[in-house]
Design a protein around this motif. Structure first.
Motif, mmCIF file in Angstrom:
data_model
loop_
_atom_site.group_PDB
_atom_site.id
_atom_site.type_symbol
_atom_site.label_atom_id
_atom_site.label_comp_id
_atom_site.label_asym_id
_atom_site.label_seq_id
_atom_site.Cartn_x
_atom_site.Cartn_y
_atom_site.Cartn_z
ATOM 1 N N THR A 31 3.629 60.736 -21.939
ATOM 2 C CA THR A 31 4.665 59.663 -22.495
ATOM 3 C C THR A 31 5.790 60.611 -23.477
ATOM 4 O OG1 THR A 31 2.902 58.163 -22.822
ATOM 5 C CG2 THR A 31 4.788 58.001 -24.168
ATOM 6 N N ALA A 35 9.874 60.388 -23.218
ATOM 7 C CA ALA A 35 10.510 59.689 -24.223
ATOM 8 C C ALA A 35 11.358 60.444 -24.799
ATOM 9 C CB ALA A 35 9.467 59.157 -25.271
ATOM 10 N N ALA A 400 6.891 55.137 -21.938
ATOM 11 C CA ALA A 400 7.934 55.790 -22.324
ATOM 12 C C ALA A 400 9.310 55.280 -21.792
ATOM 13 C CB ALA A 400 7.773 57.440 -21.685
#
Length: 546
Positions: A31, A35, A400
């Motif tokens: 993630t 992100a 994300a």
């Protein structure tokens, strides 16, 4: 805007980030990597970055590879293992997007076993095809953790804080705007203000006396989310892995399911095969069936373990495919070529968690969850072997992607964060942790009944009520309080579901019942206790199982 927190507590530092990720297993690191395109990411983890269930995972990653296999066949096996509770849209996402995410993982440097340039696929329990890829035979989780840790540490937009415990989520006007945490090595208190927060804290294995999980897996993220107002789902479904080494170690060393896929057999202490009496697939039956059969054989014979005989597998095949298992056994004075190995079930994975949609959204603005701490409905009542790392990749990516779309905190929210007093959170004496583990193993384990579940719920309820409250408890006190809260949720959910299905087996309700083909959801009630509701299983038209 500069946050002003000095009016309340000059000893609390302020950290401002775009995205806060709590947890450092496969889901958390994956993630974070996806992100980071949206701005600075902070990953906090309460131990070292590599102390996660991912790192201990021996089994592989399930992906379909044509022409012998397909996402549809993988989906059917997932649905069959899930005992009627898998949400079909989630299963479709997992099985269709999984190969793409694994290819991307390989681009990040993860190396999987190959033959002539093709991924080597093996078969595991409840799979109808050989679709499990592995790394170094039986060290897949460690390889995934290595590759992702290296990628995160190299990324200029990601910062990792080890030994940092999140104590509470910050909620302003229904929006989650970060978390208060303590850096345990220094005792520093930190208010982390974030546009978006992602929980990826793993499972609950450490709530049980015998587990394959590290002790950090004690339901922290679920407890944080529950107190913030999020919903938990399917918490009664705790999977017990059938073949943990029978020993006093925590985590208990695992003998990967792939060993049975290649021909190892389970025996009782009389040297008799027994799984055929419980399921036609015998050693390749779903995990819940195998673990329950072991439990019943051990109870029938008054034994402390069963025996896993690896000798049907040729020596050269064992050496090539399971070197780390052989090394682990040798270090403990066990010779797999000369003797059957004592094994027993151990708490391994929770199918339930923080209820999310297919993009990881929890229903609370700016709060997402991914990996084992989340519940998309993809596993139903029993997870199919080697779908867990895949889940972290597929749904971590989706979380994300959604997180990147969250707007920055508005000026009024930032001002409110600066004025927000640290809310008191539960604190329980660390000595209670062992009491919880013993109680859960005895009363809320592989085989359950109303009497035991009621006794567990009452004892855990008393512990909850006796908890003190503090704005800044010690990390050990906060962690133990999280254990008590989530153990209570599991016991109450198991008591509420009056049937046997998948990983939930009740001797007083031994049949699967149609009226219970639904997800059981739980939230905090206004008085601080729990309130339950049902959610229908999500289906596709036509059904994936057809």
């Amino acid at each position: 805007m500069v946050l002003d927190y000095t009016a309340h507590d000059s000893e609390v530092a302020i950290e401002r980030v775009r995205c806060l990720v709590i947890g450092s297993g496969a889901a958390g690191l994956w993630t974070a990597l996806h992100a980071a395109d949206g701005g600075p990411v902070l990953v906090i983890t309460k131990a070292t970055v590599t102390e996660s269930s991912t790192n201990y995972a021996q089994g592989g990653i399930a992906i379909s590879t044509p022409p012998e296999d397909s996402p549809e066949l993988h989906a059917r096996d997932t649905l069959a293992a899930g005992a009627g509770l898998c949400d079909e849209p989630a299963v479709a996402v997992l099985t269709r997007e999984g190969p793409r995410r694994v290819a991307e993982l390989m681009d990040y440097g993860a190396q999987f076993d190959q033959i002539d340039g093709q991924l080597l696929c093996r078969r595991e329990a409840a799979h109808t095809r050989s679709r499990i890829i592995h790394a170094m035979g039986d060290a897949t989780g460690a390889e995934v953790q290595r590759a992702l840790t290296e990628a995160v540490r190299k990324h200029p937009g990601i910062t990792v804080w080890e030994f940092t415990q999140a104590l509470r989520l910050l909620v302003v006007d229904g929006e989650v705007v970060g978390a208060d945490a303590v850096r345990t090595a220094t005792g520093e208190r930190v208010r982390i203000v974030a546009d978006v927060t992602v929980l990826a804290t793993g499972g609950v294995g450490a709530l049980y006396k015998v587990t394959t999980n590290p002790l950090v897996a004690n339901g922290d993220g679920m407890a944080l989310a529950l107190r913030a107002g999020a919903t938990l789902e399917d918490m009664e479904f705790v999977q017990f892995h059938p073949t943990a080494l029978a020993c006093d170690e925590t985590p208990a060393p695992l003998l990967t399911e792939a060993i049975r896929g290649e021909g190892a057999i389970l025996l009782n202490t009389r040297g008799e095969r027994f799984l055929g009496r419980y399921h036609p697939m015998a050693e390749l039956a779903p995990r819940d069936v195998v673990s329950r059969a072991e439990f019943l054989e051990m109870e029938r014979l008054g034994a402390e373990w069963c025996l896993l005989d690896l000798r049907p597998i040729p020596r050269e095949q064992m050496v090539a495919n399971f070197p780390h298992v052989l090394q682990m056994l040798s270090e403990r004075g066990l010779d797999a070529f000369a003797q059957a190995i004592p094994v027993r079930p151990a708490a391994h994975f929770v199918m339930g968690g923080i209820a999310t949609d297919l993009d990881g959204w929890t229903g609370l603005r700016r709060l997402y969850a991914a990996g084992e701490c989340a519940c998309t409905g993809v596993h139903g009542a029993n997870r199919l072997a080697s779908n867990s790392l895949l889940e972290g990749l597929v749904f971590g990516y989706r979380a994300a992607r959604a997180a990147r779309g969250e707007p920055p905190l508005a000026e009024d929210l930032l001002a409110a964060v600066g004025k927000l007093e640290p809310a008191a959170v539960p604190a329980v004496a660390p000595a209670v942790a062992e009491q919880v583990r013993q109680l859960m193993w005895k009363r809320v384990g592989i085989v359950r009944d109303a009497e035991g579940l009621q006794a567990a719920a009452e004892e855990l309820g008393n512990l909850r009520r006796q908890a003190s409250r503090s704005p800044w408890p010690s990390c050990e006190e906060a962690e133990t309080a999280n254990m008590v809260d989530i153990a209570y949720v599991i016991a109450r959910a198991a008591l509420a579901r009056q049937e046997s299905r998948g990983a939930q087996y009740r001797t007083d309700f031994p049949e699967t019942r149609d009226q219970w083909r639904c997800h059981l959801r739980v939230r905090r009630s206004p008085d601080g206790d729990l309130e339950f509701s049902g959610r229908p299983v999500a289906l596709l038209e036509p059904s994936l199982g057809e």
